[in-house]
Every structure is written in C-alpha cells, then in structure tokens.
Design a protein around this motif. Structure first.
Motif, PDB file in Angstrom:
ATOM      1  N   ALA A  33       0.838  -1.206   0.000  1.00 24.19           N
ATOM      2  CA  ALA A  33       0.000   0.000   0.000  1.00 24.19           C
ATOM      3  C   ALA A  33       0.870   1.252   0.000  1.00 24.19           C
ATOM      4  CB  ALA A  33      -0.922   0.003   1.211  1.00 24.19           C
ATOM      5  N   ASP A  34       0.620   2.119  -0.987  1.00 20.93           N
ATOM      6  CA  ASP A  34       1.306   3.410  -1.088  1.00 20.93           C
ATOM      7  C   ASP A  34       0.373   4.555  -0.727  1.00 20.93           C
ATOM      8  OD1 ASP A  34       3.817   2.398  -2.156  1.00 20.93           O
ATOM      9  OD2 ASP A  34       2.676   1.952  -3.974  1.00 20.93           O
ATOM     10  N   GLY A  35      -0.920   4.282  -0.637  1.00 19.31           N
ATOM     11  CA  GLY A  35      -1.912   5.306  -0.340  1.00 19.31           C
ATOM     12  C   GLY A  35      -3.300   4.702  -0.394  1.00 19.31           C
ATOM     13  N   PHE A  36      -4.304   5.555  -0.531  1.00 20.70           N
ATOM     14  CA  PHE A  36      -5.691   5.098  -0.596  1.00 20.70           C
ATOM     15  C   PHE A  36      -6.507   6.081  -1.419  1.00 20.70           C
ATOM     16  CE2 PHE A  36      -5.227   7.709   3.158  1.00 20.70           C
ATOM     17  CZ  PHE A  36      -6.305   8.568   3.101  1.00 20.70           C
ATOM     18  N   ILE A  57     -12.219   1.720  17.546  1.00 23.46           N
ATOM     19  CA  ILE A  57     -11.346   2.844  17.890  1.00 23.46           C
ATOM     20  C   ILE A  57     -10.095   2.351  18.607  1.00 23.46           C
ATOM     21  CG2 ILE A  57     -11.158   4.961  19.266  1.00 23.46           C
ATOM     22  CD1 ILE A  57     -14.177   5.343  18.800  1.00 23.46           C
ATOM     23  N   GLY A  58      -8.930   2.839  18.142  1.00 21.58           N
ATOM     24  CA  GLY A  58      -7.651   2.527  18.766  1.00 21.58           C
ATOM     25  C   GLY A  58      -7.007   1.226  18.327  1.00 21.58           C
ATOM     26  N   VAL A  59      -7.654   0.489  17.427  1.00 20.79           N
ATOM     27  CA  VAL A  59      -7.108  -0.787  16.963  1.00 20.79           C
ATOM     28  C   VAL A  59      -6.220  -0.564  15.740  1.00 20.79           C
ATOM     29  CG1 VAL A  59      -7.749  -3.013  15.925  1.00 20.79           C
ATOM     30  CG2 VAL A  59      -8.988  -2.147  17.906  1.00 20.79           C
ATOM     31  N   GLU A  60      -5.101  -1.289  15.667  1.00 17.83           N
ATOM     32  CA  GLU A  60      -4.209  -1.232  14.502  1.00 17.83           C
ATOM     33  C   GLU A  60      -4.780  -2.107  13.393  1.00 17.83           C
ATOM     34  OE1 GLU A  60      -0.551  -2.645  16.165  1.00 17.83           O
ATOM     35  OE2 GLU A  60       0.024  -0.643  16.848  1.00 17.83           O
ATOM     36  N   TYR A  61      -4.724  -1.609  12.170  1.00 15.61           N
ATOM     37  CA  TYR A  61      -5.203  -2.363  11.019  1.00 15.61           C
ATOM     38  C   TYR A  61      -4.066  -2.577  10.033  1.00 15.61           C
ATOM     39  CZ  TYR A  61      -9.896  -2.082  12.774  1.00 15.61           C
ATOM     40  OH  TYR A  61     -11.000  -2.238  13.557  1.00 15.61           O
ATOM     41  N   TRP A  62      -4.130  -3.712   9.342  1.00 13.94           N
ATOM     42  CA  TRP A  62      -3.075  -4.189   8.459  1.00 13.94           C
ATOM     43  C   TRP A  62      -3.647  -4.406   7.060  1.00 13.94           C
ATOM     44  CZ3 TRP A  62       1.723  -5.291  10.909  1.00 13.94           C
ATOM     45  CH2 TRP A  62       1.699  -5.129  12.295  1.00 13.94           C
ATOM     46  N   LEU A  63      -2.762  -4.422   6.057  1.00 10.95           N
ATOM     47  CA  LEU A  63      -3.180  -4.683   4.683  1.00 10.95           C
ATOM     48  C   LEU A  63      -3.638  -6.135   4.562  1.00 10.95           C
ATOM     49  CD1 LEU A  63      -3.408  -3.684   1.762  1.00 10.95           C
ATOM     50  CD2 LEU A  63      -1.020  -4.377   1.438  1.00 10.95           C
ATOM     51  N   SER A  64      -4.779  -6.336   3.913  1.00 11.54           N
ATOM     52  CA  SER A  64      -5.349  -7.672   3.752  1.00 11.54           C
ATOM     53  C   SER A  64      -4.637  -8.451   2.649  1.00 11.54           C
ATOM     54  CB  SER A  64      -6.835  -7.558   3.399  1.00 11.54           C
ATOM     55  OG  SER A  64      -7.377  -8.833   3.113  1.00 11.54           O
ATOM     56  N   GLY A  65      -4.507  -9.746   2.871  1.00 12.69           N
ATOM     57  CA  GLY A  65      -3.970 -10.650   1.858  1.00 12.69           C
ATOM     58  C   GLY A  65      -5.068 -11.450   1.180  1.00 12.69           C
ATOM     59  N   THR A  66      -6.315 -11.242   1.606  1.00 13.50           N
ATOM     60  CA  THR A  66      -7.437 -11.978   1.007  1.00 13.50           C
ATOM     61  C   THR A  66      -8.428 -11.066   0.296  1.00 13.50           C
ATOM     62  OG1 THR A  66      -8.611 -11.903   3.115  1.00 13.50           O
ATOM     63  CG2 THR A  66      -7.306 -13.874   2.668  1.00 13.50           C
ATOM     64  N   ASN A 125      -2.583  11.043   5.759  1.00 12.29           N
ATOM     65  CA  ASN A 125      -3.934  11.460   5.397  1.00 12.29           C
ATOM     66  C   ASN A 125      -4.937  10.502   6.025  1.00 12.29           C
ATOM     67  OD1 ASN A 125      -4.002  13.829   3.495  1.00 12.29           O
ATOM     68  ND2 ASN A 125      -2.465  12.566   2.491  1.00 12.29           N
ATOM     69  N   LYS A 126      -6.167  10.960   6.176  1.00 11.29           N
ATOM     70  CA  LYS A 126      -7.195  10.186   6.858  1.00 11.29           C
ATOM     71  C   LYS A 126      -8.131   9.512   5.855  1.00 11.29           C
ATOM     72  CE  LYS A 126      -8.906  12.286  10.348  1.00 11.29           C
ATOM     73  NZ  LYS A 126      -9.704  13.146  11.255  1.00 11.29           N
ATOM     74  N   ALA A 143     -15.093   4.687  14.109  1.00 10.48           N
ATOM     75  CA  ALA A 143     -15.624   3.502  13.438  1.00 10.48           C
ATOM     76  C   ALA A 143     -15.491   3.590  11.920  1.00 10.48           C
ATOM     77  CB  ALA A 143     -17.085   3.292  13.815  1.00 10.48           C
ATOM     78  N   THR A 144     -15.197   4.794  11.400  1.00 11.89           N
ATOM     79  CA  THR A 144     -15.138   4.981   9.946  1.00 11.89           C
ATOM     80  C   THR A 144     -13.878   5.689   9.462  1.00 11.89           C
ATOM     81  OG1 THR A 144     -16.345   7.060  10.135  1.00 11.89           O
ATOM     82  CG2 THR A 144     -17.655   5.066   9.740  1.00 11.89           C
ATOM     83  N   ALA A 145     -12.896   5.936  10.333  1.00 12.00           N
ATOM     84  CA  ALA A 145     -11.717   6.698   9.911  1.00 12.00           C
ATOM     85  C   ALA A 145     -10.428   6.151  10.511  1.00 12.00           C
ATOM     86  CB  ALA A 145     -11.876   8.161  10.289  1.00 12.00           C
ATOM     87  N   MET A 146      -9.384   6.167   9.675  1.00 18.10           N
ATOM     88  CA  MET A 146      -8.056   5.740  10.092  1.00 18.10           C
ATOM     89  C   MET A 146      -7.021   6.627   9.401  1.00 18.10           C
ATOM     90  SD  MET A 146      -6.192   2.045   9.579  1.00 18.10           S
ATOM     91  CE  MET A 146      -6.334   2.085   7.821  1.00 18.10           C
ATOM     92  N   VAL A 147      -6.022   7.062  10.152  1.00 16.07           N
ATOM     93  CA  VAL A 147      -4.929   7.825   9.558  1.00 16.07           C
ATOM     94  C   VAL A 147      -3.918   6.837   9.007  1.00 16.07           C
ATOM     95  CG1 VAL A 147      -3.081   9.485   9.968  1.00 16.07           C
ATOM     96  CG2 VAL A 147      -5.282   9.782  11.097  1.00 16.07           C
TER      97      VAL A 147
END
Length: 173
Positions: A91-94, A122-131, A112-113, A159-163
């Motif tokens: 991932a380079d961006g969104f 809220i407060g959970v780390e999210y990762w790029l999906s492989g599926t 960027n958000k 619930a709808t935003a991540m930086v």
C-alpha cells in the motif's frame, strides 16, 4: 443548511452577498468563504502547496472508495488495489472515491485520513489484507504465506476513519 448572507457596500449601493462554499478562483477575491456541513473550509480556498498530499493517477483496475492502493509502472505510473498476498502490491496510499478503470484516481498518501472505512474499532491497529485486495484486517488475520507482505496501515480513530501512516512493510520469504 442555508448559506450565510452578508451586506456589502459596492460603489455606494448596499447589496446582499452569499458566502462561498468553494473558491471561484480570481473572481472570488474579497468575498467571504463559508464552512461546509462538517465545519471545514473547502480545500479550493487554500493556496497551492497547502492541503492534503495527493496524486492524480490513472487506475489500472476498478477501485472502491476507501481502497488502499499500490503504485506501479505499466507504460507509465498506474494505481491498483494493494494486496498483502503479493510482495509487489504494498500500500502506497488510498482513494476516497470509487474509480472505474482507466479513469484517474485521486490517491491520498501518508498522514492522510481514510474516512471511507466501516466497522472499525477505535484505537485498533489495522493491516493490509492478503485476502481482500485494497482491504484491511486486524493483526490476527495478516498473511503468512511466502511471497506475502506484512504491512501495518494505521490505527483507527473512529468507526469509519483511520490515519494512514505506515509505509514500511516486511516480505515473507
């Protein structure tokens, strides 16, 4: 919400003017800007160099609003869905708006958000999906197959935003 209106003396005449939601370029000099429904000033009022870091790049596949994307060279720079199952698709961006290939996509980069996500904690780390190309997962679902990558994308703030703030990734051998 109705636009605010103001009185102004124009060459000795009192006239009613409506505040602007977006800049009309040179013709808007001296006019009063208005905030949008979220309480923010439209980016069109800002001078060049001030605002979100974005690139406008042709999409090589259809993209959904909120997809994390990868830049690549295919007779010039193109954008496609990022995919942790492929070490060439970090991932380079969104994107915040859906794009039908080969139209141009506005790609938002680091710090960027991404406000087009749903179901975040809220407060959970999210990762790029492989599926799910372009998608996200929680840490327990990161890929483990050889040739995959592990890339943390950011931490949710609602619930709808991540930086988006993690470009670095690790390749699995």
């Amino acid at each position: 919400m109705a636009q605010q209106k103001f009185l102004r003396n124009l060459a000795g005449k009192i006239v009613e003017l409506e505040a602007l939601l977006t800049s009309a370029g040179a013709g808007s000099a001296g006019l009063i800007p208005s905030l949008d429904s979220t309480g923010k000033l439209d980016i069109s009022f800002m001078p060049v160099g001030v605002g979100a870091e974005v690139s406008v790049i042709a999409a090589s596949e259809n993209l959904l609003a909120g997809d994390f994307v990868s830049l690549w060279n295919s007779t010039g720079i193109k954008v496609r869905k990022a995919d942790a199952s492929n070490n060439a698709k970090a991932a380079d961006g969104f994107v915040l708006a859906a794009v039908t290939s080969p139209a141009n996509a506005t790609v938002y980069g680091i710090s960027n958000k991404n406000t087009q996500l749903t179901g975040l904690t809220i407060g959970v780390e999210y990762w790029l999906s492989g599926t799910t190309p372009g998608g996200i997962v929680v840490a327990a679902s990161i890929p483990t197959a050889p040739g995959s990558i592990i890339q943390m994308l950011g931490k949710s703030e609602s619930a709808t935003a991540m930086v988006f703030n993690h470009i670095m990734y690790f390749e699995l051998a």
